[in-house]
Design an enzyme around this catalytic site. Structure first.
Site, mmCIF file in Angstrom:
data_model
loop_
_atom_site.group_PDB
_atom_site.id
_atom_site.type_symbol
_atom_site.label_atom_id
_atom_site.label_comp_id
_atom_site.label_asym_id
_atom_site.label_seq_id
_atom_site.Cartn_x
_atom_site.Cartn_y
_atom_site.Cartn_z
ATOM 1 N N GLU A 155 43.423 -14.544 -6.072
ATOM 2 C CA GLU A 155 43.295 -13.257 -5.387
ATOM 3 C C GLU A 155 42.294 -13.296 -4.242
ATOM 4 O O GLU A 155 42.458 -12.600 -3.241
ATOM 5 C CB GLU A 155 42.901 -12.170 -6.398
ATOM 6 C CG GLU A 155 43.962 -11.871 -7.462
ATOM 7 C CD GLU A 155 44.005 -12.889 -8.608
ATOM 8 O OE1 GLU A 155 43.098 -13.749 -8.673
ATOM 9 O OE2 GLU A 155 44.941 -12.829 -9.421
ATOM 10 N N ASP B 254 49.671 -4.144 -23.209
ATOM 11 C CA ASP B 254 49.017 -5.362 -22.691
ATOM 12 C C ASP B 254 47.504 -5.379 -22.874
ATOM 13 O O ASP B 254 46.875 -6.434 -22.799
ATOM 14 C CB ASP B 254 49.364 -5.575 -21.209
ATOM 15 C CG ASP B 254 50.800 -6.068 -21.040
ATOM 16 O OD1 ASP B 254 51.472 -6.319 -22.066
ATOM 17 O OD2 ASP B 254 51.251 -6.197 -19.888
ATOM 18 N N ARG C 110 55.729 1.739 -8.994
ATOM 19 C CA ARG C 110 55.617 0.346 -8.514
ATOM 20 C C ARG C 110 56.966 -0.125 -7.955
ATOM 21 O O ARG C 110 57.025 -0.864 -6.984
ATOM 22 C CB ARG C 110 55.123 -0.599 -9.614
ATOM 23 C CG ARG C 110 55.978 -0.606 -10.858
ATOM 24 C CD ARG C 110 55.403 -1.562 -11.913
ATOM 25 N NE ARG C 110 56.104 -1.404 -13.176
ATOM 26 C CZ ARG C 110 56.514 -2.415 -13.943
ATOM 27 N NH1 ARG C 110 56.308 -3.662 -13.586
ATOM 28 N NH2 ARG C 110 57.132 -2.176 -15.088
#
Lengths: 484, 484
Positions: free
Chosen positions: B233, B290, B185
């Site tokens: 989004e 997460d 990333r």
């Protein structure tokens, strides 16, 4: 959950929703806010935590509570702005919420992120970060003499549940004249109304297309069990999850294509032990004139990708009725794909159908290949069978009405007997019937050929479009000839 | 398109959007309305046709123009309510729109559906229905003396385009120390900033997570080419399509999981000849702590299901840089999947990568199987190779960085040489790498075994979760032993 309390169970429980200010940019919030006001959910309290800071910086509105109040009240909510760090203001707001109103209430609380810890308070760059031990020690010191040994329990609210009697009856028998074609979407509507006496927890939700999905048949029979969810698919799926968590069996219907709009909510629902049935009508290019925007061509792919989901695709009215009943019995996420146009009746009313099953419709010793279809393509396969048979060429035909789980036993048997497999589907190639079959037969080392939608679809007559996409009887016959 | 005119091309064209009242229930509208106000798009005019009737009945707000005005103005727009059948009011409203304001303007027009035709006017049940010939004759008669021979042309607006010079330079060389792991990333952010001189039409859009997707590297280098799209989004994808239609190359980034929220917009964009690059970070269970809500586990499935899409999944920083460059060169929809955690550098800076390619990383005459991985699972495959090699067991390893199109030649060669294939992916089984490989090899009759995420994911350390889902080195080794 609030809809359920007010309209179905008629119980006095309240529903609370905690909202972050950053997520007020999401459209799904405004779908829910709009619908909650429309249904006058005066048992619903939102708590909006306005701390100004998102993950990477300030929100669009910062601490402008006035704008939040205007926006939310313009949608029909009562709003109460408070200092989110003042316990008296918080208590007063909860006491005032919902008082003498037929509106839902939003508490809008100005807060400071990291309040009380000097190096974090109102500062950017701490979102989702764990403190190091020394930072933690310092923070606890700044917050005062924190007694870390204190333990307690927050008592859960009473879980109010309705009194329930036994099912109100048994469904009527399925009755379709064998010679009269019926669209499977209409059989879906008939089925819902027919099985309700056996499944009194059933509820129908539809996204402003009930005259197309035929949820209207159920609505007319049981108006109290139907919720118009308007063109807001994300919220419709969220509401279905809430209803499911309160013991209902929601059947959620819209065009197959429009479930793509709620795929995040569908994906997230899988982590909350849901019991939801999704029904997508107007699948594939076979819808015809309305064109690509209305064609469900990725719906099988998205529903297959949900853990432990069931994906069903009946081809005639009888199998639709049976599979809607199986879906109602099954605890979990089920997707049923229906077809716009009329299709002939293939099965007798007493034919059994089950999740994970399939039907072998044509079979003989001399079959040189197996053609697997479902929905509209099954009829194309049967037509191909007839024209090949005239030339003495025999093929096996399977109705793969259960795409997930798939009937591996029958597929393996067909693979071993006929040596090659052809799948035909009104769906894009990826994630659809072809890949379901390939996954089921991956260890079998049999060649598999797939016919599917591979050109940008157009508007046209259904049969024209099936021909154009090379998923009609013609292409099946060509493929068989090619194999010979 | 309006963002482009105001902030990029700096051209005086206006953008008009026609809206139906029924679709104001959709959250995506409110995302766009909110963002347009935030960016002060005083070149954008919405025209809201309030005819009261949806497909199956009345909308939530009917003809209550006052509520529409309150809602839309509370979001920061100028509003003008008019009688949508009065030409003078329409002309006056267009003249007044955008005058002396830094806001977008919404014309809210009260209209009557089917006006002027007695049997349709303001009546339910005519949505999307074609008239029969006699109905049509009657309607034309009621509308007055209609001269059906009149033909004309509406002149198109001038297509304003910016003056453009040649690219401003060539990208710097890729430079990563061979011994220092880098998250892909981060390599994505580096790549965007590095290649911009070669691709001056490049624009970056991010959904309030630029510090996680590393779009912030580009934002810091070229702040004028970056748009913060907040947590919305659907609108982010819509805006990307508009930018693409105005000649830009938008790179749209968020967590891989969150693209599921915009899948309808992604699906619809394919029908408008788009040139959009989607970049999803935080893919798979390997994100760790997460938990499932943040794990992209269906992202490959949704992007593969788009016609003519390209799906790339680089495993190290070098291949990421190269593939971001290939994506920028490619005209169409490209999806790039990146990884949260650091991964070792596998490739030299001059190693070539192409759309549709793959890399055979381990190969010998005695390979008993081929293991195919991409991203994090490639490293698991390489570890499995090392431990098996110690026992004299050799396997072939392929880096399948291009999942669509897939390198069929290399896959077929491996299938024929090693007799069995194992795919390993950090994604649900359906629509992912396993099924891409099965589709590529469907006619090859080779057994294919797939390891993928099949249990409800948990929160944990990345390696723990890979082990739990049986997609780590251990499971690869077990599978190979099972085959032996």
């Amino acid at each position: 959950m609030a809809l359920n309390a007010k309209y179905l169970d008629k119980l006095p429980y309240r529903t609370y929703v905690l909202l972050g200010d950053s997520e007020m940019a999401e459209g799904s919030q405004w779908e829910a806010i709009q619908l909650a006001a429309h249904y006058k959910l005066n048992n619903l309290i939102g708590v909006l935590d306005v701390n100004r800071l998102g993950q990477r910086g300030e929100t669009m509105l910062g601490w402008d509570l006035n704008v939040y109040e205007k926006m939310i009240s313009s949608f029909g909510w009562k709003t109460i702005a408070i200092d989110g760090h003042s316990i008296p203001e918080i208590l007063a707001a909860y006491a005032e919420a919902l008082l003498g109103t037929d509106q839902p209430t939003m508490l809008i609380a100005k807060t400071i992120k990291g309040k009380g810890v000097s190096f974090i308070e109102n500062k950017n760059g701490w979102h989702g970060k764990a403190l190091k031990q020394e930072e933690c020690d310092r923070a606890l010191k700044e917050l005062g003499d924190v007694d870390k040994s204190v333990r307690g329990e927050i008592s859960l609210p009473e879980d109010l549940k309705p009194k329930e009697g036994p099912p109100k009856g048994v469904p009527k028998k399925i009755d379709y004249p064998a010679d009269k074609p019926v669209p499977t979407r209409k059989a879906y509507g008939n089925a819902l109304a027919r099985i309700f006496p056996q499944f009194p927890h059933l509820v129908s939700l539809d996204g402003e297309v009930s005259n197309s999905t035929y949820a209207e048949i159920f609505k007319e029979a049981y108006p109290d069990r139907f919720f118009e969810m308007y063109i807001a698919e994300q919220n419709m799926v969220g509401a279905a999850l809430g209803l499911s968590r309160r013991g209902k069996i929601p059947f959620v219907s819209t065009f197959a294509a429009f479930f793509t709009r709620a795929f995040d909510q569908i994906r997230m629902s899988q982590y909350s032990d849901p019991n939801i049935k999704f029904v997508g009508s107007h699948a594939g290019v076979s819808i015809g004139e309305d064109g690509p925007s209305q064609m469900g061509l990725e719906d099988i792919a998205i529903f297959r990708a949900i853990l432990n989901s069931v994906v069903l695709y009946p081809s005639d009215a009888v199998s639709t009725e049976k599979l809607v009943e199986e879906a109602a019995k099954h605890d979990g996420i089920v997707y049923i794909r229906t077809t716009r146009s009329e299709t002939p009746i293939l099965y007798r009313p007493d034919e059994p159908f089950k999740i994970g099953g399939s039907k072998v419709l044509r079979k003989s010793e001399g079959d040189i290949a197996t053609v697997i279809g479902a929905g509209v393509t099954l009829y194309e396969a049967l037509e191909a069978y007839e024209s090949l048979k005239k030339e003495g060429i025999l093929i096996r035909i399977i109705d793969l009405y259960s795409i997930k789980p798939v009937d591996e036993t029958t597929l393996r048997e067909a693979a071993s007997a006929t040596k090659s497999i052809i799948t035909v589907e009104d769906h894009y190639p990826e994630g659809g019937i072809g890949e379901a079959v390939k996954s089921a037969l991956a260890a079998s080392a049999v060649p598999i050929y797939s016919l599917s939608v591979t050109k940008k679809p157009k508007s046209g007559k259904p049969q024209e479009l099936l021909d154009y996409e090379e998923i009609s009887r013609k292409s099946i016959v060509s493929k068989i000839r090619e194999l010979i």
